[in-house]
Design a protein around this motif. Structure first.
Motif, mmCIF file in Angstrom:
data_model
loop_
_atom_site.group_PDB
_atom_site.id
_atom_site.type_symbol
_atom_site.label_atom_id
_atom_site.label_comp_id
_atom_site.label_asym_id
_atom_site.label_seq_id
_atom_site.Cartn_x
_atom_site.Cartn_y
_atom_site.Cartn_z
ATOM 1 N N SER A 143 0.858 -1.187 0.000
ATOM 2 C CA SER A 143 0.000 0.000 0.000
ATOM 3 C C SER A 143 0.897 1.241 0.000
ATOM 4 C CB SER A 143 -0.904 0.007 1.229
ATOM 5 O OG SER A 143 -0.129 0.244 2.395
ATOM 6 N N ASP A 144 0.333 2.404 -0.275
ATOM 7 C CA ASP A 144 1.117 3.640 -0.258
ATOM 8 C C ASP A 144 1.776 3.860 1.098
ATOM 9 O OD1 ASP A 144 0.483 4.156 -2.895
ATOM 10 O OD2 ASP A 144 -1.122 5.566 -2.418
ATOM 11 N N ASP A 145 1.029 3.624 2.177
ATOM 12 C CA ASP A 145 1.588 3.808 3.526
ATOM 13 C C ASP A 145 2.710 2.820 3.809
ATOM 14 O OD1 ASP A 145 -0.067 5.943 4.111
ATOM 15 O OD2 ASP A 145 -1.592 4.689 5.085
ATOM 16 N N GLU A 146 2.530 1.555 3.370
ATOM 17 C CA GLU A 146 3.579 0.550 3.574
ATOM 18 C C GLU A 146 4.824 0.901 2.771
ATOM 19 O OE1 GLU A 146 1.150 -3.594 4.344
ATOM 20 O OE2 GLU A 146 1.208 -2.790 2.304
ATOM 21 N N LEU A 147 4.634 1.366 1.559
ATOM 22 C CA LEU A 147 5.759 1.759 0.721
ATOM 23 C C LEU A 147 6.530 2.905 1.367
ATOM 24 C CD1 LEU A 147 7.359 1.525 -1.927
ATOM 25 C CD2 LEU A 147 5.642 3.017 -2.985
ATOM 26 N N ARG A 148 5.821 3.906 1.819
ATOM 27 C CA ARG A 148 6.452 5.064 2.457
ATOM 28 C C ARG A 148 7.194 4.660 3.730
ATOM 29 N NH1 ARG A 148 6.254 9.094 5.968
ATOM 30 N NH2 ARG A 148 6.459 11.224 5.266
ATOM 31 N N SER A 149 6.553 3.863 4.583
ATOM 32 C CA SER A 149 7.191 3.478 5.851
ATOM 33 C C SER A 149 8.376 2.545 5.614
ATOM 34 C CB SER A 149 6.182 2.849 6.805
ATOM 35 O OG SER A 149 5.676 1.644 6.285
ATOM 36 N N THR A 150 8.283 1.683 4.600
ATOM 37 C CA THR A 150 9.403 0.797 4.286
ATOM 38 C C THR A 150 10.591 1.604 3.777
ATOM 39 O OG1 THR A 150 7.882 -1.003 3.760
ATOM 40 C CG2 THR A 150 10.131 -1.210 2.928
ATOM 41 N N LEU A 151 10.331 2.559 2.910
ATOM 42 C CA LEU A 151 11.410 3.427 2.428
ATOM 43 C C LEU A 151 12.053 4.184 3.583
ATOM 44 C CD1 LEU A 151 9.980 4.880 -0.887
ATOM 45 C CD2 LEU A 151 12.131 3.628 -0.633
ATOM 46 N N ALA A 152 11.231 4.747 4.455
ATOM 47 C CA ALA A 152 11.763 5.496 5.598
ATOM 48 C C ALA A 152 12.642 4.601 6.460
ATOM 49 C CB ALA A 152 10.621 6.093 6.417
ATOM 50 N N ALA A 153 12.182 3.384 6.729
ATOM 51 C CA ALA A 153 12.964 2.466 7.556
ATOM 52 C C ALA A 153 14.273 2.083 6.870
ATOM 53 C CB ALA A 153 12.142 1.217 7.855
ATOM 54 N N ARG A 154 14.219 1.792 5.566
ATOM 55 C CA ARG A 154 15.424 1.397 4.829
ATOM 56 C C ARG A 154 16.450 2.520 4.764
ATOM 57 N NH1 ARG A 154 15.231 -3.404 1.847
ATOM 58 N NH2 ARG A 154 17.438 -2.923 1.729
ATOM 59 N N ASP B 158 9.043 13.998 7.113
ATOM 60 C CA ASP B 158 8.226 14.818 6.223
ATOM 61 C C ASP B 158 8.536 14.473 4.767
ATOM 62 O OD1 ASP B 158 10.164 17.190 5.111
ATOM 63 O OD2 ASP B 158 10.720 16.583 7.153
ATOM 64 N N GLU B 159 7.594 14.791 3.895
ATOM 65 C CA GLU B 159 7.704 14.451 2.475
ATOM 66 C C GLU B 159 8.944 15.050 1.821
ATOM 67 O OE1 GLU B 159 5.832 12.366 0.459
ATOM 68 O OE2 GLU B 159 4.901 11.765 2.346
ATOM 69 N N ALA B 160 9.257 16.292 2.156
ATOM 70 C CA ALA B 160 10.403 16.968 1.540
ATOM 71 C C ALA B 160 11.710 16.243 1.866
ATOM 72 C CB ALA B 160 10.473 18.421 1.995
ATOM 73 N N THR B 161 11.874 15.815 3.110
ATOM 74 C CA THR B 161 13.091 15.107 3.515
ATOM 75 C C THR B 161 13.168 13.749 2.829
ATOM 76 O OG1 THR B 161 13.063 16.223 5.656
ATOM 77 C CG2 THR B 161 14.390 14.221 5.501
#
Length: 97
Positions: free
Chosen positions: A39-50, A58-61
């Protein structure tokens, strides 16, 4: 915000980098399938964790950090076609007469 396709490519690039050389087409297709199923949330959180970023980044960072991830040619689309690699010399049984 980066488009979903770009985020998926960046996550696959991180995963391929972890797995190292010798990564085959089947594995690439499997990774791309798994990443696209997030999902979009899973993709975002996985990227952040990696990327060792906090879950509340935040989105900009996140976007700035994604800019620094290099994608192999196979992922960016310039070489990965799904077709068999025919760049090798033919085997004796493949040669004509």
């Amino acid at each position: 915000m980066a488009d979903r396709e770009k985020r998926e490519r960046k996550l696959v690039a991180l995963m391929v980098n972890d797995l190292g050389p010798g990564f085959g087409e089947k594995e690439m297709v499997d990774l791309q399938t798994e990443v696209s199923a997030l999902s979009d949330d899973e993709l975002r959180s996985t990227l952040a964790a990696r990327l060792a970023l906090p879950p509340s980044v935040d989105e900009a960072t996140l976007e700035e950090t994604l800019l620094h991830i290099e994608e192999p040619e196979e992922i960016s689309g310039s070489r990965f076609t799904g077709a068999p690699d025919m760049s090798h010399e033919p085997r004796p049984e493949e040669r004509e007469g």
